[in-house]
Design an enzyme around this catalytic site. Structure first.
Site, PDB file in Angstrom:
ATOM      1  N   ARG A  70     -29.553 -24.538  37.520  1.00  0.00           N
ATOM      2  CA  ARG A  70     -29.951 -24.998  36.197  1.00  0.00           C
ATOM      3  C   ARG A  70     -31.311 -25.675  36.298  1.00  0.00           C
ATOM      4  O   ARG A  70     -31.614 -26.321  37.310  1.00  0.00           O
ATOM      5  CB  ARG A  70     -28.934 -26.015  35.650  1.00  0.00           C
ATOM      6  CG  ARG A  70     -27.638 -25.419  35.155  1.00  0.00           C
ATOM      7  CD  ARG A  70     -27.816 -24.641  33.853  1.00  0.00           C
ATOM      8  NE  ARG A  70     -26.552 -24.119  33.352  1.00  0.00           N
ATOM      9  CZ  ARG A  70     -26.142 -22.860  33.543  1.00  0.00           C
ATOM     10  NH1 ARG A  70     -26.890 -22.010  34.231  1.00  0.00           N
ATOM     11  NH2 ARG A  70     -24.986 -22.464  33.046  1.00  0.00           N
ATOM     12  N   HIS A  87     -34.391 -16.455  33.890  1.00  0.00           N
ATOM     13  CA  HIS A  87     -32.961 -16.780  33.787  1.00  0.00           C
ATOM     14  C   HIS A  87     -32.105 -15.513  33.697  1.00  0.00           C
ATOM     15  O   HIS A  87     -31.252 -15.380  32.804  1.00  0.00           O
ATOM     16  CB  HIS A  87     -32.677 -17.704  32.596  1.00  0.00           C
ATOM     17  CG  HIS A  87     -31.365 -18.451  32.773  1.00  0.00           C
ATOM     18  ND1 HIS A  87     -31.101 -19.677  32.207  1.00  0.00           N
ATOM     19  CD2 HIS A  87     -30.243 -18.129  33.487  1.00  0.00           C
ATOM     20  CE1 HIS A  87     -29.883 -20.073  32.550  1.00  0.00           C
ATOM     21  NE2 HIS A  87     -29.346 -19.145  33.321  1.00  0.00           N
TER      22      HIS A  87
END
Lengths: 311, 311
Positions: free
Chosen positions: B226, B274
């Site tokens: 993250r 991502h």
């Protein structure tokens, strides 16, 4: 017992070979060749690039060991004695390094690094998709030591893997093709083509315009075999037309690749300096010593080259 | 039996989820959320980004399924009911894709792609060496589903692998460290650091200047967890000083990464948008339907998040 192993390996890392034999095979009298040296009694030779005229002078030669997986360079020398066994380098570290290279480069092309590079070069976050590995077909030309090991690892990663070789081969979960007749079928669905062939009269120039035209449009080429497999001008043309979208080349017709060569600045063409995988001297020394011991015991040698076949 | 599964997945690929449930779990009444919809009777929810205020309106909610491996985004919403089981996505395809990404990126850093790029950019053939994989230490932070699968594959490739996690873990051929006390020892030899931690209060900002300083000089960072794990300014400073030599980042504090962000133009910093790994809707739909069936049969659910722990 004369256990002299003459090293004609100009350009290879002589010191690491000296150290390797001293450490793991001290029974071998490892001698780097020196110009003018009397080589008439030398029984064993470890060769990369042989000095001109050296072969006829080795009148008592019993085994020639090649330093790499390919022996095309040695066979190209017409003075190489054809009646002395020539042993290819089959060495787990060399194989492992090549599998690492092939996996790395297949993932590089599978994940389309050039799209990431293009997005980053203009500071733009772009959605980026890639298929599941079973929706990606990788074709390996050459299913010998290196090709079959690479195929096995690619299968483990979930890729759809096909292979092509001169003679029929059977590998688990690899769709295998062989011979000139089956080459078009092999090529027709290969999105990433990996060349690991030996360089022979039959395979020289095999990566050419006619072959590229049989691949799906926008295929990738990875050549980790020999520069002689590739017709360089044909690749440039196929990349200019978009038939070949991207390529990684480790080997070239002329090495070092000259500064003026167009490949340096071809977009989506990635160059590695003939270091895809490197023979590990310690591992190789241990194997060479073992083969010499077998030979002295009158047993057969492993990995002897068929000179007519070329590998 | 009400088998409504409300999909609050704005930004995810709604169509592929509709198709996946229709195909592999037609017994589930899959409903993409529409603003104003009465959700008071909805028993099941599949969530990515939940619209504000939706949780209190789901008065009969029995299970919340997260769409990704991380649930930090869902837990950050204080209105998320803490008495309804929240199930993390554990899905073989998501894991496989992450292993593929980690291997690809570890090979990318192991083979020092930036040196190849630099040589190519000035049309120069430069000898390029890299260590054997056992002379390369890769450290994985987080040894859950993703981290342990990645560690296993890296071990197969011959790398020296160490792992760090909150609690002790034991994995074959992985030197394992745990807790804050053992973090310095873990870092001291980690040349390529891979972050696959869950994002919790304890791990937020863990990739910071103090951590970077404990790595060997010129280490690489790969963050596929993250954005919140990384203190971005600290990475910029560590790369400017040379303490961190190279990095691949898939996740960022702000996504999409804004065009003016300095990361775009940082040398040897590689960006993926991502998409290191993506949940496969068909595989996930099958697993969600199976969990719902277990729940209806009164059996326990798998992969329920411990909200206090944060994952």
């Amino acid at each position: 017992m004369n256990r002299t192993l003459l090293f004609v390996g100009a350009g290879a890392r002589t010191d690491s070979w000296i150290n390797a034999f001293a450490e793991v095979a001290p029974e071998i009298d490892f001698q780097p060749y020196e110009p003018g040296q009397d080589v008439s009694d030398v029984p064993y030779c470890l060769a990369w690039k042989a000095p001109p005229g050296i072969w006829p002078a080795m009148k008592n030669l019993k085994i020639i060991f090649g330093i790499g997986a390919g022996v095309d360079r040695l066979l190209a020398d017409s003075s190489l004695p054809r009646d002395v066994p020539l042993v290819r380098m089959v060495e787990p570290e060399l194989t492992r390094g090549m599998v690492e290279y092939v996996l790395w480069q297949c993932l590089f092309h599978h994940r389309k690094v050039w799209e990431l590079e293009a997005a980053q070069s203009c500071s733009t976050w772009r959605p980026h998709s890639y298929p599941a590995p079973w929706d990606r077909t990788i074709g390996i030309m050459g299913l010998g030591e290196l090709g079959s090991a690479a195929a096995e690892r690619l299968v483990e990663f979930g890729f759809t893997v096909r292979g092509w070789s001169r003679t029929p081969k059977s590998l688990p979960k690899v769709e295998s093709f062989f011979g000139a007749d089956q080459l078009p079928a092999f090529l027709s669905k290969t999105e990433i083509l990996v060349c690991l062939l030996p360089l022979t009269a039959d395979t020289r120039g095999i990566l050419n315009a006619a072959l590229f035209a049989q691949l799906p449009r926008r295929a990738s080429i990875i050549n980790a075999a020999r520069g002689g497999h590739l017709v360089e001008a044909d690749l440039s043309a196929a990349m200019a037309s978009g038939q070949i979208n991207a390529a990684t080349l480790d080997v070239f017709e002329t090495e070092p690749l000259p500064p003026e060569h167009p490949f340096w600045s071809t977009e989506r063409l990635y160059i590695t300096p003939h270091n895809a995988s490197i023979t590990d001297p310690r591992s190789a020394a241990w194997r060479i010593a073992k083969q010499i011991a077998k030979f002295e015991a009158g047993e057969g040698l492993d990995h002897v080259v068929d000179c007519a076949r070329g590998y």
